[in-house]
Design an enzyme around this catalytic site. Structure first.
Site, PDB file in Angstrom:
ATOM      1  CG  ASP A   1      -4.455  -1.897   0.502  1.00  0.00           C
ATOM      2  OD1 ASP A   1      -3.415  -2.491   0.816  1.00  0.00           O
ATOM      3  OD2 ASP A   1      -4.746  -0.760   0.911  1.00  0.00           O
TER       4      ASP A   1
ATOM      5  CB  SER B   1      -0.965  -0.040   1.186  1.00  0.00           C
ATOM      6  OG  SER B   1      -1.997   0.914   1.041  1.00  0.00           O
TER       7      SER B   1
END
Length: 721
Positions: free
Chosen positions: A205, A59
């Site tokens: 993610d 991320s």
């Protein structure tokens, strides 16, 4: 004898090879804006001359790790994050002024977030609130993608980026492939950012499966020492979990914390675990990146002795760093521009929006502007680019991805309005929009509205050349509304007004500035009296006329701009009824810090004959002589001037363009040849104070207007006009 033995022992010791420096692996976890803390950690590692053997990130950790592996120094990262308008970065569309006229028309009438695709197997929806167009272009600039294609396997530092396959929940590790695409995939928070489609997978993610990828680093470079930095957000307290948004955030937080806990069990005694004290810095507080970076620096300085033990000499570290940091690129000249991947869209229709040409020196910001303009045309899920070298030639390859939920769409809009003059009104709007009916880009729009103003119609738009410079347009439809007639600030009658219209035009698209059109409009007007004196006239008229118009718009936003201008001029001439109507509307805006100044000048009049009552100029309503009721002032000649100032007092969260403003408006108008308010033959004034701004549902405002003539109005509105 003893001295000889000591000297021999010392000589043998000095002859032994020096102990090899430990291989250090770096793990940068995910946490949204909190991930800026990684920059502070890198600053300390640089100061202590700690060479890294490999790095992995998830991320926001993937963003920092990817940029660092690509040669971006911590100082450059701080500067780049400081230059970003984070509110704008999470808005996919370009400035309003950079959108095509056709796209602006659609955006004015329908909510962007309501777009749904109509495909053979049913209705298909967008993948997220934010497509990530500007985020991807920012990542390209950050890692130098405008200089040459950056691929993970070609970086000087081994890099791993973690993502999640949302289809099966598998952990996906990027050790090769396009760098910025992997970074973008790893950052795709489900529901907020649309997934990235790569290799038949939909990637989101990486924090869902491996927010602190310790195992990857242990495997990737057999690290002797791992430095792991956790910047994850703490879970919400039970009393804070109630709405759908907070429940979703808590679910993601639980998944993240569980996989982080598993990763922590893989750390040994030699490894270093850092958890910066980030306090109340949230995952979306990107504007606080400097605070987060400072917190990361403090966390690393707390274990300075352990980090210093991993450092090497200045000469050895300089050699390692020289391999890592990229040299300043030479100017690169583009030899060819290619467009790849289109199936429906005509490449020339895309090319009309590009200003970058062969022979130009590469400019990341100029390329970004072109690509955002292309994206704003409304046909693409994303628009990316890469710079390739081929036999000494530099090729700029533009890679648009057409919307998989297109080319036919359902669109919706809503409006809610109330004032103390006319009460409340509402409107529910829907459209079925078909695009790319042919190779030139023909469109068909069926639209309707139900509420206080009923509408039903169809619009056909047909470009006449591949670059869509010229077009033919045809419309047909019926409208029905109720119009109040006022005298001495009292409603004396109400008419049910019906209009049928059909028209054809030829037009020219002046790039993204606007359009010029010329055509014929046929109209049928019927005014039936609902309330009022039976002696008041009714209207039943059918007529047609030539219509010419110019519509240019260079505002940065649709409803509450901060800068720009617009010019709208329309001329209608009816031979049958022997009159002509001219409308002129000129506007401008500029800002000083958070204060916005606006000006508007308007005119409606009859260059020939006299405007009939059913086609009279109208004033009244918000920022159109606010103190008066909507359409309270009707006449043959209208002159209007308005000045207003607005103070920006707040901004919407990431992904939602708009701000909250407190405004003051000063307006003046004169109506001649009056059909209502017959006693008002002088200049009229209006002063308004309001709070409002642009929201995801359109403009919203609440305020009060007052005139020195004694009339006043309280108003509330939200939706699409």
């Amino acid at each position: 004898m003893k001295n000889r033995l000591l000297i021999l022992a010392a000589a043998c010791f000095l002859a032994l090879p020096a102990a090899a420096a430990p291989r250090v692996g770096l793990v940068l976890g995910g946490g949204g804006a909190r991930g800026a803390a990684h920059i502070g950690v890198l600053e300390v590692l640089q100061a202590q001359r700690v060479p890294i053997a490999c790095v992995a990130g998830t991320s926001m950790g993937a963003l920092v790790a990817g940029a660092w592996a690509a040669g971006v120094s911590p100082a450059e990262m701080r500067r780049n994050l400081g230059e970003v308008d984070w509110g704008d970065l999470f808005i996919d569309n370009p400035e309003y002024a950079e959108m095509s006229y056709r796209s602006r028309q659609i955006a004015q009438r329908y909510l962007p977030g309501s777009e749904s695709g109509v495909v053979a197997d049913g209705v298909r929806y967008q993948g997220g609130v934010v497509a990530g167009q500007k985020i991807k272009l920012f990542l390209n600039r950050l890692v130098g993608g405008s200089e040459f294609e950056r691929r993970i396997e070609r970086l000087p530092l081994p890099l791993s980026i973690i993502a999640t396959d949302i289809g099966n929940g598998e952990r996906v590790v990027f050790r090769d492939g396009p760098l910025s695409a992997a970074m973008r995939a790893s950052m795709s928070v489900p529901g907020l950012l649309a997934p990235v489609e790569m290799g038949g997978r939909k990637l989101v993610d990486g924090g869902l499966v491996d927010n602190l990828p310790v195992a990857e680093i242990r495997e990737r470079c057999q690290a002797d020492v791992i430095i792991a930095v956790d910047v994850g957000s703490p879970l919400l307290a039970p009393e804070e979990v109630g709405s759908l948004i907070t429940v979703s955030a808590q679910m993601i937080g639980i998944l993240t914390q569980q996989n982080v806990a598993r990763s922590l069990t893989l750390l040994g005694e030699r490894d270093i675990f850092l958890q910066p004290a980030l306090g109340d810095i949230g995952a979306t507080d990107f504007q606080r990146h400097d605070e987060a970076a400072d917190a990361g620096r403090r966390a690393a300085e707390a274990v300075l002795a352990r980090l210093a033990a991993l450092g090497v000499g200045a000469e050895a570290y300089a050699a390692w760093r020289d391999d890592l940091e990229r040299a300043a690129p030479a100017s690169i000249r583009i030899d060819e521009v290619q467009v790849a991947g289109l199936r429906r869209v005509n490449p020339q229709a895309l090319a009309r929006l590009m200003e970058v040409e062969p022979g130009d020196v590469v400019s990341a910001r100029k390329i970004d502007r072109d690509l955002l303009r292309i994206y704003g045309d409304g046909h693409y899920q994303s628009v990316d680019y890469t710079l390739l070298g081929d036999k000494g030639r530099n090729i700029l390859r533009v890679m648009p991805v057409e919307k998989p939920w297109g080319p036919d769409y359902l669109r919706f809009g809503i409006s809610l309005q109330a004032d103390d003059s006319e009460g409340s009104s509402f409107g529910l709007r829907a459209a079925y929009h078909r695009t790319w009916l042919n190779a030139l880009g023909g469109e068909l729009l069926y639209h309707g509205e139900l509420g206080s103003h009923n509408r039903l119609g169809v619009n056909y738009y047909q470009p006449l050349d591949a670059r869509q410079r010229f077009f033919f347009e045809a419309t047909a439809g019926v409208d029905q509304e109720r119009i109040n007639i006022y005298e001495n600030d009292r409603r004396i009658a109400q008419y049910k007004a019906s209009e049928g219209r059909a028209g054809v035009w030829l037009g020219h698209n002046a790039h993204v500035f606007g359009v010029v059109r010329l055509g014929w409009l046929q109209r049928k007007q019927r005014y039936q009296r609902d309330i009022g004196d039976p002696l008041l006239p009714e209207v039943d008229a059918a007529f047609g006329g030539w219509q010419a118009s110019l519509d240019f718009d260079r505002f940065d936003r649709m409803y509450f701009p901060t800068r720009g201008w617009s010019a709208k001029i329309a001329y209608f001439n009816s031979p049958k009824l022997d009159y002509a109507r001219l409308d002129v509307d000129l506007r401008g805006a500029f800002a000083v810090a958070d204060t916005v100044f606006n000006a508007r000048v308007g005119y409606t009049g009859s260059p020939r004959g006299e405007l009939p009552v059913f086609d009279a100029g109208r004033l009244g309503g918000f920022l159109n002589m606010t103190a008066f009721a909507p359409n309270q002032l009707l006449g043959d000649q209208l002159r209007y001037v308005g000045l207003r100032t607005e103070q920006i007092v707040g901004r919407l969260p990431l992904g939602l363009r708009g701000d909250l403003r407190i405004g003051l408006a000063l307006e003046a108008a004169r109506v001649q040849g009056r059909y209502s308010e017959s006693g008002r033959d002088r200049w009229l004034d209006s002063t308004a104070i309001y709070v409002g701004g642009e929201t995801p549902l359109g403009p919203a405002y609440l305020g009060v207007g007052r005139s020195s003539s004694g009339v006043g109005n309280i108003f509330l509105f939200i939706g699409t006009p």
